[in-house]
Each structure stands twice: as C-alpha cells, then as structure tokens.
Design a protein around this motif. Structure first.
Motif, mmCIF file in Angstrom:
data_model
loop_
_atom_site.group_PDB
_atom_site.id
_atom_site.type_symbol
_atom_site.label_atom_id
_atom_site.label_comp_id
_atom_site.label_asym_id
_atom_site.label_seq_id
_atom_site.Cartn_x
_atom_site.Cartn_y
_atom_site.Cartn_z
ATOM 1 N N VAL A 1 106.505 -17.714 25.775
ATOM 2 C CA VAL A 1 106.455 -19.033 24.746
ATOM 3 C C VAL A 1 105.441 -18.753 23.880
ATOM 4 C CG1 VAL A 1 106.132 -21.501 25.052
ATOM 5 C CG2 VAL A 1 107.460 -20.432 26.782
ATOM 6 N N ALA B 1 106.356 -16.182 21.166
ATOM 7 C CA ALA B 1 107.445 -16.678 20.197
ATOM 8 C C ALA B 1 106.948 -17.826 19.361
ATOM 9 C CB ALA B 1 108.413 -17.377 21.223
ATOM 10 N N ILE B 2 105.817 -18.718 19.777
ATOM 11 C CA ILE B 2 105.457 -19.828 18.908
ATOM 12 C C ILE B 2 104.346 -19.586 18.311
ATOM 13 C CG2 ILE B 2 104.480 -22.249 19.072
ATOM 14 C CD1 ILE B 2 107.500 -22.069 19.733
ATOM 15 N N VAL C 1 105.026 -14.858 16.582
ATOM 16 C CA VAL C 1 106.000 -14.188 15.701
ATOM 17 C C VAL C 1 106.328 -14.929 14.500
ATOM 18 C CG1 VAL C 1 108.829 -14.534 15.566
ATOM 19 C CG2 VAL C 1 107.766 -14.118 17.831
ATOM 20 N N PRO C 2 106.018 -16.489 14.203
ATOM 21 C CA PRO C 2 105.904 -16.838 12.670
ATOM 22 C C PRO C 2 104.663 -16.280 11.907
ATOM 23 C CG PRO C 2 105.749 -18.694 14.623
ATOM 24 C CD PRO C 2 105.358 -17.183 15.061
ATOM 25 N N TYR D 1 103.059 -22.003 8.626
ATOM 26 C CA TYR D 1 104.381 -22.411 8.866
ATOM 27 C C TYR D 1 104.633 -23.812 9.015
ATOM 28 C CZ TYR D 1 108.656 -22.237 11.368
ATOM 29 O OH TYR D 1 110.346 -22.523 11.703
ATOM 30 N N ILE E 1 110.748 -29.944 16.007
ATOM 31 C CA ILE E 1 111.227 -28.900 15.487
ATOM 32 C C ILE E 1 111.356 -28.926 13.855
ATOM 33 C CG2 ILE E 1 112.963 -27.061 15.046
ATOM 34 C CD1 ILE E 1 113.466 -26.964 18.137
ATOM 35 N N LEU F 1 104.389 -27.396 15.761
ATOM 36 C CA LEU F 1 104.636 -26.279 16.740
ATOM 37 C C LEU F 1 103.699 -26.526 18.034
ATOM 38 C CD1 LEU F 1 104.700 -23.051 14.985
ATOM 39 C CD2 LEU F 1 106.522 -24.235 15.747
ATOM 40 N N VAL G 1 106.384 -28.278 20.274
ATOM 41 C CA VAL G 1 107.282 -27.582 20.742
ATOM 42 C C VAL G 1 106.653 -26.871 21.911
ATOM 43 C CG1 VAL G 1 108.921 -25.703 20.202
ATOM 44 C CG2 VAL G 1 108.394 -27.714 18.518
#
Lengths: 543, 271, 314
Positions: free
Chosen positions: C23, C26-27, C30-31, C37, C273, C278, C281
C-alpha cells in the motif's frame, strides 16, 4: 431356529442384476464365511441384509432376521435394529470413522441413538467396549481422534462401535483387506473371540478363502451374483464340489517353491558362478518428523538402518516386513529416486544415486502394487509401456519391441493402441510387467506387485513372472508384507523389521523355521489351512 | 449433451458473437450523440432504445461485450499464465522453499480483492481499463495456483508418476507430460468460473469509475450513467444489466456443464 | 493448538507487514511526488512545499514508512488534505455505516443459504433441489449493484415502502436500519446463492463418505446422519467460502454504497480518489486490507476449532 435366513435374494442396480437368487441361513452364534472375488455380489448381499443398499439399487426376495422381514421393514424400524441387534463393519478403516469426532463419542453414539443411556453413562460403556477390543485405557483415551490411530487400531474402534450393544449378528465386510498381515491376524482373532464369547453370529465377507479356514463354521462361495457352494468349512476345504471353489482353493494354497529353485542354475545370459548384480552396503536413511512442540528439536526416525545385502544376476530375492518397516524407503533408494544418508548401492558395479547413467537406469525397472494408479489414463498403452526408453532414447525398432513385450506378457500387439481403462486389473498388471520388460532390464523390483489382485489372477501373474524370469534371465527383488506370496517366486528371502534386516536365508527355511521374533510374527500371521485339509491334486485343476 | 451445457454454450456464444460482430458492424455508431433522440424507449429503429445522450443502446451493448470479454479473458490469461506454473512447481517439490513462498504470496494477494487493487492503481496512476485487467488478473493468480497445486499434489502420489521417475524423467517434464493433461479439465472449469467472475468484477469496477473510461464502451459504466435516469426510463438500466446476467449465467452454466462432463467420478474409471 | 495459533499469528503479522509495504509503495512511491500529484499542475510552489512538509516528503522513504506505520498503531492516520480533519475520525464515522451494512448482509446471506443448502442436499435430484439450485444459479450471475437498482425501482419508487437512498444516521435506529435494508438485501442475495451452492456440494460430497455409511450402520436415521456427522464435516469447505465472502462483502459494500448514496467508507475513498486526497486513500485502503487479513485469520482459527487434524500441525 435360524437367526437369519435369506431366501431367493435378488439385487438389481438399474436394470443390471448384481445378486441373483441367493439363499443361505445362519444359526445364532454361528460364523459363516461369505467368499467371492470382486464383483461377486457378496457386499451387496450384506448391504441388502442391513437395508443399506446404495441409491438406485433394489432388493427382492426374503431376508428374515430374528422374525423381522428386513426387505419390507420401515426405515424407522430398520434404524432401530441397525447398531442394536445387527452391527456391521467395513473394509476401509482409514475412512470409516468420522474424522471430527473422538473415538469415545463415536462408540458412545451407538448407545445414545438407541436411547439406552445418557452421554456420561454411554462413555463408561464405550470405555469398557474399547478395552474389550484391545484398546486399553492407558494408551487409548476416549478423547483421541481417528487420525491419531493406525489402520488396525481404527478397525478395532469400528468393531467396538458395532458391538457396543452386543448385537446378535455382526457383518464384517472385508474387515482386514486394507490391513497388513500381522494386523490382520490380530483383528481376525478378535472377531472370532467376540463371536465365541459374546454369542454373536458373524458373517465374514472376504475375497480370501484362507482367511475363513480357521474362522468360519461354514463357507458360502459366491460368483457373479450367485451362490456356487455352501458347506461346512472343513468339508469344503477337503473336497470342494465345484470347479470354481477348487480353482479358488488351489490359488490360495501355499505352492511349493520347486520350479523356482530349479531355475536358479540355468537360463540364458548367465555365468556359472553367480555374480552380484545389486549390492547394498551399509545403507541408512532417516527422516525428520514434525516438531512435537514449537521450539523442540525435530525428532528423526531411522527408516533404514545399516542394511547390507547382495542380489545375484538371475536371482529372485524376497524382501518381507510389516508396513512401516522401511522396505519402501529402501526400494526408493535402490531405484535412485531418493538419496541415502550413508552407505552405497551399486547395480552391476555402477553406483546408484540421483543422476544415474541411462544404461544403468534402463537395467532396472519396477512393477507397482495398484494396477489402477500405475498408468496415465490419457496415454495409449504403447506410449505407456515405452516410457522407460526415456532416459536412453527410443531405439529404431521401438514399435516392434513394444509389440514383443506385450506378447511376452500374454497380450496382443494390437492392445498397444488401446487405453488403460479398457483393461481389467490382471491385464493392467501384465501391462505393467510389459513396461518393465521393454528396456530388457536385468533387475525388476516387484513392489507388492500381486497384492491387489484377486487370488486366481494372482496365481496367473505369479506364474507369468516365474516364466519370464526363466526366459529373460531376470533378477527380481520382490517386496511384500505377505510371506505367502513370496514363497512361490523367490529362492532367498530377507526379513526386514524396524529399518533393519533381521533375517536372510533360503525362502523355505525362513517360512518353515523362522528364527527372529519378527519373522516368527510374520509367519504366524499368515492364515493357515490345516495341513490335513489339503485336497489331493487332481488333473482337472485349472492352472 | 446436458441441456445446461447447451444453454450455457448458446448464451456465451451470443455474447461472444455480439462482441465480435461489433468489430465490423453495429446498428448505429455506439459513440454518436443525438440529443434529440435521448431516452427513447425500444423501437424498430433502436431495438433497446436510446440513452440520455441519444446513443443507441443495442450498439453500445455490442461494443461493451467486446470490452467485458476482453478484460475478463486477459485477466484469466494472467491468472492462469502465472498461477498454473507456480502451482505446478510448488507441487513438484512439496514442502520446499517455493511451496512455502507460494503460500505466503497467496496469502498476500488474497488480502487485495480486485476492487482494492483497482483503487490503489487508480489512485496512483489514474483510471483506465488496464487497471481493471491488472487488478482482476492479479487476484486470479493465487486461484489458479491453488487449483493447479492441489490437483498436481494428488497426482504426484500416484504410481504412474513414480514410474515416470523410474524412467528417468525430471520433475518439470513429468509436470508437462503427465500432470498438465490430467488436471486440464480442472483448469478449464476454473478458467470458466474466473471468466464469469471477471466479467462481474469488470462491470463493478467500471460502475464505480475504476475501469474502462469514456469513450470505451462498457456495460458497467452504462449502468453508472443510467442510474440518474432510471426513474424516467428504466430500459436504460435494464438492458445493460441483462447483458451482464446473460453472459455470466452462460459462463456459469458452461462451467457447471463442463465440470459434470469432465468429472472423472462421473465417468467411472476412465481417468 | 497453541502451536497452530502461534504459527498462524506469525503468518498474520507477515501478511500485514507485506500488505502495508504494498500500500505504501503504491500510494507514496509510484506517483513520483505525491504532493504535486495531489495538488495538480497549477498549484503554487509554496502550497506544494507546505504539503511536502506536512507529508514529510523530504525524509527518507524508510523513515516515512515507519512514521506512517507508527502513527497508525497509535490511531493517528494523518490529516485529510481536503477535509482538514484527522483521517481517523473521518474513517470511524464512515465505518459506523459500512460495518453494520457488511455484518447485516453476512448474517442475512448465511441465514438464507444454510437452510436452502441443507434442503437442496437432502432433496438431491428432486424438484425442490432443481428449483433452489436454478434460482441460485441465476443469483450468482446477477451483479449486486444492478440488483440494487432493481430493488430501488420496485421497493422505493414503485411501492414506496423503503427509502431509495441516503442515510439518516443512527440517532434514530429504526430509520437507520430501514435505510440499510435494501443495500443489505442487494449484497446478501448473490452471496447467499454462492454459499447455498457450496454448502449443497459439500454436503453431497460428505454424504458419500464411508463414515456416513458407518453412522447408518450404527442405527442413525438420515436426519441424524445429516446433522450429527455430515454438517460438521461439510462446514470445512463452507468456511473457506465464508471467509472469502467477508472480503467480497467488504468490497461489495463499497460498491453498493454508490447505488444508495450511503456515506460509508466506500464513498469516502472514491471521493478521495477524485479529489486526489492520497492521505485518505492510503489509510482507507490499508484499513480494508487489514479487515480482509483479519477475516482470513479468524477463518483459519475456526478451521482448527472444527478440525482436530489441523491442531497438531501447522
């Protein structure tokens, strides 16, 4: 006054009759053996008596049990009789008990469902009954689960359940077929003893005529759904009236080792002085068991300990021992499937270890016990029997070799294009032998190779193996838990117990004069037909 | 053949045919807007009526079939392509390092239902149909790995596998030659089930906006857009839902039918 | 049993650890730069810098990961960027709706499926079995959110007996419960169909076992055999499905919330989202994952309670 009388019983599954016009009677306290090969209808007869026929089966005729018409009785009345007046045990002890219930509760349940007592009282009786079948309180608490017991012990629990309410009739359907010989002897003794001391009639259903010799008062022989012979045990053994019974009896008799002994000194491809083909030196292999507690050391169990022996070219050697004695581990090591911890195995001087050279790999083949799981169902017979060519590559004439191998085992070359489900158990075992012959090996390991076959088929396969040994100059390592089958085929025999070889000598000597206690146990466990019962051989005896 | 199997084949075949046909022909352009024609009930011109922007629902359903089937199919491909070899390898050395590792990996992936994976992917990469494929495909991996491992384990104890080992065959070769053909029926049935679950999952993801994005036609998104107008024109929500039900029902019937047809226990000792 | 418990607990910790890494990566990894973002292209540089500071983005990855985990262990899930309130409180409010919804659906589906599965297995091959299994076949083919729309059309709009959506809160428990009836039914029916099918198959498989024949030979009638021997053995495969269903129910609840405009965890995450929040999320997803892992842990323990063979081993 008969306890049970069966008259004109007919069972059909769909339109297919499986039992036809079966009649016999049973007196109180009497033991009868109901004998037949697989598919003879003996189990269906028993299930019809119990009112437990599978769905889609229907029974006609008369089954009179103690005045009750079992075929017309209501389901409720049948339930009241089952487990109370008549008990039944089945072949497969590993699956016959509910895995989620303690053995105490399973025995007590019989008492509780028949409304005789409350749980606490029922458990006390269950304790008593388990003691009676030899599962004593010090080692077998009521709180044990089936998975904590061996097969023989589970079968004893099943017996305790069936006799909990001291039924007047006990039906035992192949109660020892799934057990090894020593365990079988114990369970049979128990059943006979129960019948005698508790005044309980017993129907012992078995495919093995010898089992009935010391058990039954009377033997009923069935074939293809009909009764072919029904006589007192001794009369039947001494002078079987029917050809079929004679054939069964002949197949069951211990056969003299004569021909095999005679063969040891000739045969093609052999030198005058026997050369060691397989040599096992100080082989040992241990396994780790799961940890008993979280941080405990993993205990090791020595499956094979310091085993040494040699097998000469062209020799047939028996390797006998009870389940768990280490013979499977040893055979896997000899075949190069599993490594040894210490010690060496050589075949014709080449060491056996994972990564054997193809030529050596091809010199050694195996025939397994179960003809049903020995073949990939999706390949044709020709593909199956040429699989051993894998390591060395297929020779140019592989089709001819496959045809020849099939002919060697008494099948037609055309059978190569058929699939394995088209063959019977005996034919499959012949195909397994053909697969073992295809690379022209020098040694074939026979791993319980005839144990799963009906007695008459067993004799045919044993005869085939003896003939092939002579014609192909083969050496056999015949692994079995059953001494009676090694007698006819082997000249020398090893007895294995708890991972060690405890006796090594000529087969007849070991069978007739066992010295080690383990060998004595094995010999004593084989059901014996009293010697003076043997019928005189006659010409019409089919081979 | 069993009636369920035939019905399953027919329903699945209809969805497949509609999807394939949409590649070359649809009654109307599924993306063409005609605001004057919006929310028309079913008629001869528009068999299933039109939506809130006047698009032809029948044409959208045909094009949507393509998306649904493709997403689910690729997801099954990912699951089987990765999961089956993993399961076979784990079974070939039972209790080995790979077997233990696979069990942990399965535990981990099972903690991420497709919806959760899709949320993560969308949050970090933005929404797309690829997210849906990846999320569903990833979740399929442990499913296929388990089926392959369980099927293979039961075969590894059989004597014909030992016979192959005595013949000198390696574990990988045995897995391919003897194990795969004998667990193929299990895998085919599982693939059918995962295919139908994939279609349901794709519809759900598109419905909440985590799947196919406009203008890619999608049954799930059609339902999301229909929700506001469902009181005015129920047909806008009715037909996409029916399309999903028919396809999924067809695949389920097909899976059940195949299981019965391929189950060795129903064929005696054939296998 | 203690050994089994310890080993399963260890596996649980391992799964939680691995899942949290997934998790986090990914949060937050990755961005690229989560702050830019979240704020979009046109954000002022000093706004981005402030957010970077709040998120601790200048710290090394390892520090940020441990900080996040440590915070969660203390109940500190960070502060929502859009709502400007602690995420923990935000999620707790939403869980007050999502958890009862999932629980209600689970109870409903089990209460429906068990009797249906039992009846179908007992009546195997007869008309009732065919009907029940036919309905179940249809039930597993229906997407729950579409089924929810049909329910709304019928019960809320046509007959007007239940609310079409929205949630009045738990201050009036009856009104709150009424708002959850249709969503729970929509969630439960497809799940009940799956469960009934699995239970029936498991029972039929179990009824063919040798120990069932043994029980009949002991004098138990069909009903006693079914309830005393078959049901408990059939429970093992059913538990597997039930465990997985909990995961699907949590996911399904999130989707169903959209149909009924329910302010639950799902709506929170989807809005986050859209708003690129984020922080919400990340914590929301982690909570979902924890719930799924916890359910499978409980399933494993239940196995051991049902099956004595598991207690001795891992």
């Amino acid at each position: 006054m008969n306890l049970l009388s069966v008259e004109g019983l007919r069972v059909t599954i769909g339109a297919q009759p499986v039992v036809e016009n079966v009649s016999f009677t049973l007196a109180p306290g009497e033991i009868i053996g109901l004998v037949g090969e697989s598919g003879s209808g003996k189990s269906m007869t028993a299930l019809a008596i119990m009112g437990l026929l599978p769905e889609g089966a229907r029974a006609d005729g008369v089954v009179d049990f103690d005045g009750h018409q079992m075929l017309t009785l209501s389901e409720g009345a049948l339930c009241a009789l089952r487990g109370d007046a008549v008990g039944m045990i089945f072949q497969e002890p590993m699956t016959a008990l509910n895995p989620l219930m303690t053995i105490g509760d399973q025995v007590a349940e019989t008492l509780i469902v028949h409304g005789r007592m409350h749980r606490a009282q029922a458990l006390r009786v269950a304790r008593d009954r388990l003691d009676r079948v030899g599962l004593t309180a010090d080692r077998f608490a009521l709180s044990l689960y089936p998975h904590e017991l061996s097969g023989g012990q589970r079968q004893r629990v099943a017996i305790a359940m069936a006799i909990a309410l001291r039924p007047r009739l006990l039906i035992a359907d192949e109660p020892t077929t799934a057990l090894d010989v020593t365990t079988q002897a114990g369970v049979l003794d128990l059943l006979r003893d129960l019948a005698r001391t508790e005044d309980m009639a017993l129907i012992l259903i078995t495919h093995d005529l010898t089992v009935t010799a010391n058990m039954a008062d009377r033997v009923v022989v069935m074939k293809d759904g009909i009764v072919v012979e029904d006589r007192p045990t001794r009369a039947l053994f001494c002078a079987p009236a029917q050809g079929y019974t004679r054939a069964l009896l002949h197949a069951a008799l211990p056969r003299p080792p004569g021909p095999a002994t005679a063969r040891t000194c000739d045969g093609p491809g052999r030198t005058a002085t026997p050369a060691p083909l397989l040599s096992v030196q100080n082989a040992s292999r241990a396994y780790h068991l799961p940890r008993p507690r979280l941080f405990a050391l993993r205990p090791r169990i020595a499956a094979v300990q310091d085993v040494s022996f040699t097998l000469n070219a062209g020799e047939a050697l028996g390797l006998v021992g009870p389940s768990g004695c280490g013979k499977s581990t040893l055979s896997r090591a000899i075949l190069g499937l599993d490594p040894l911890d210490t010690g060496t195995i050589t075949l014709a001087g080449v060491p056996i270890a994972p990564g054997i050279p193809p030529a050596t790999r091809a010199a050694m083949q195996i025939v397994f016990q179960d003809p049903y799981s020995s073949f990939d169902p999706r390949q044709d017979v020709e593909t199956l029997i040429t699989e051993p060519f894998h390591s060395g590559g297929k020779p140019a004439d592989w089709r001819d070799r496959a045809a020849a191998a099939l002919q060697d085992v008494g099948l037609s070359p055309d059978d190569g294009r058929r699939f394995i489900h088209e063959f019977s158990g005996g034919q499959r075992q012949r195909i397994a032998i053909a697969r073992a012959l295809i690379t022209r090996p020098r040694l074939i390991v026979l791993d319980e190779a005839v144990s799963a076959l009906d007695v008459r088929v067993r004799v045919q396969v044993l005869n085939l193996l003896a003939a092939l040994q002579a014609s192909h100059g083969l050496a056999y390592l015949f692994i079995s838990h059953d001494l009676s089958v090694v007698r006819s085929l082997t000249t020398r025999c090893l007895v294995m117990d708890a991972g060690r070889i405890v006796e090594d000598g000529p087969t007849p000597d070991i069978l007739d004069h066992p010295r080690h206690p383990a060998s004595q146990r094995l010999v004593a466990a084989v059901p014996q037909i009293p010697a003076h019962w043997f019928p005189a051989p006659t010409q019409e005896m089919p081979r | 053949m069993r009636p369920a199997l035939i019905l399953g084949l027919c329903l699945t075949g209809t969805a497949l045919a509609a999807g394939l046909l949409s590649l070359i022909w649809t009654p109307w352009d599924p993306t063409a807007l005609a605001v004057t024609q919006k929310l028309r009930p079913p008629s001869a011109a528009h068999w299933f009526g039109t939506d809130q922007l006047g698009r032809d629902i029948a044409s959208m359903l045909m094009a949507g079939a393509r998306t649904s089937l493709l997403v689910a199919l690729v997801a099954v491909g990912i699951g089987a392509g990765v999961g089956v070899p993993l399961g076979l390898a784990a079974a070939a050395r039972r209790g080995g390092a790979l077997d233990g590792g696979l069990a942990r990996l399965n535990d981990l992936i099972f903690a991420f239902p497709a919806l959760v994976t899709a949320i993560l992917l969308t949050a970090s990469l933005g929404p797309s149909a690829t997210n849906a494929v990846l999320a569903i495909g990833l979740f399929n991996i442990p499913v296929f790995a388990r089926v392959a491992r369980a099927g293979a384990l039961s075969l590894w104890t059989l004597d014909y596998i030992r016979a192959a080992r005595v013949a000198g065959k390696g574990r990988a070769r045995i897995s391919v030659e003897h194990i795969v053909p004998n667990i193929a029926s299990l895998l085919i049935v599982q693939a059918t089930i995962q295919f139908s679950l994939g279609i349901l999952a794709e519809a759900g993801l598109s419905y909440v906006g985590l799947g196919a994005q406009p203008p890619t036609p999608s049954w799930g998104r059609m339902l999301a857009e229909a929700q506001t107008f469902v009181t005015l024109a129920p047909h806008v929500a009715l037909f996409p839902g029916l399309a999903i039900v028919i396809t999924v029902l067809g695949l389920n019937l097909l899976g059940d039918g195949l299981r019965d047809a391929l189950d060795p226990r129903l064929r005696g000792r054939l296998t | 049993m203690a050994r089994y418990l310890l080993i399963r607990s260890f596996a649980l910790m391992l799964s939680l650890l691995a899942a949290s890494v997934v998790v986090f990566v990914a949060i937050e990894v990755v961005p690229g730069d989560p702050a830019s973002y979240m704020l979009g292209m046109n954000a002022a540089p000093d706004t981005v810098a402030a957010l970077r500071d709040q998120l601790g983005l200048d710290q090394p990855l390892m520090w940020r990961y441990l900080h996040w985990i440590g915070g969660m262990l203390h109940g500190d899930f960070g502060t929502s960027y859009t709502y400007k309130v602690p995420v923990a409180g935000l999620i707790a409010d939403r869980l007050a709706l999502t958890l009862p919804l999932a629980g209600l659906a689970l109870g409903l589906s089990t209460a429906l499926a068990v009797p249906l599965g039992l009846i179908a297995a007992a009546q195997r091959g007869k008309a009732l079995d065919t009907v029940v299994m036919g309905v179940a076949q249809l039930g597993i083919s229906v997407p729950n959110f579409w089924f929810a729309m049909l329910l709304v059309l019928l019960f809320a709009l046509h007959w007007q007996v239940l609310p079409a959506g929205g949630f009045p809160g738990w201050s009036d428990p009856v009104a709150g419960l009424r708002a959850l009836i249709l969503p729970a039914v929509a969630l439960a029916l497809p799940q009940a169909a799956i469960l009934a099918r699995v239970l029936r198959a498991a029972l039929i498989e179990t009824l063919a076992q040798d120990y069932i024949r043994t029980a009949r030979a002991k004098g138990l009638n069909r009903r006693q055999t079914l309830t005393r021997h078959a049901l408990r053995n059939a429970l093992i495969p059913v538990l597997t499905i039930l465990g997985m269903q909990c995961a699907f129910l949590i996911a399904g609840a999130i989707i169903i919330e959209n149909v009924f405009y329910l302010p639950g965890l799902g709506r929170l995450i989807f809005q986050a989202i859209t708003q690129r929040d984020l922080i919400v999320v990340e914590s929301g997803v982690m909570l979902l994952v924890i719930a799924v892992i916890a359910v499978s842990f409980v399933t494993d323990l239940t196995y051991a309670l049902v099956d004595p063979r598991l207690r001795g081993s891992a």
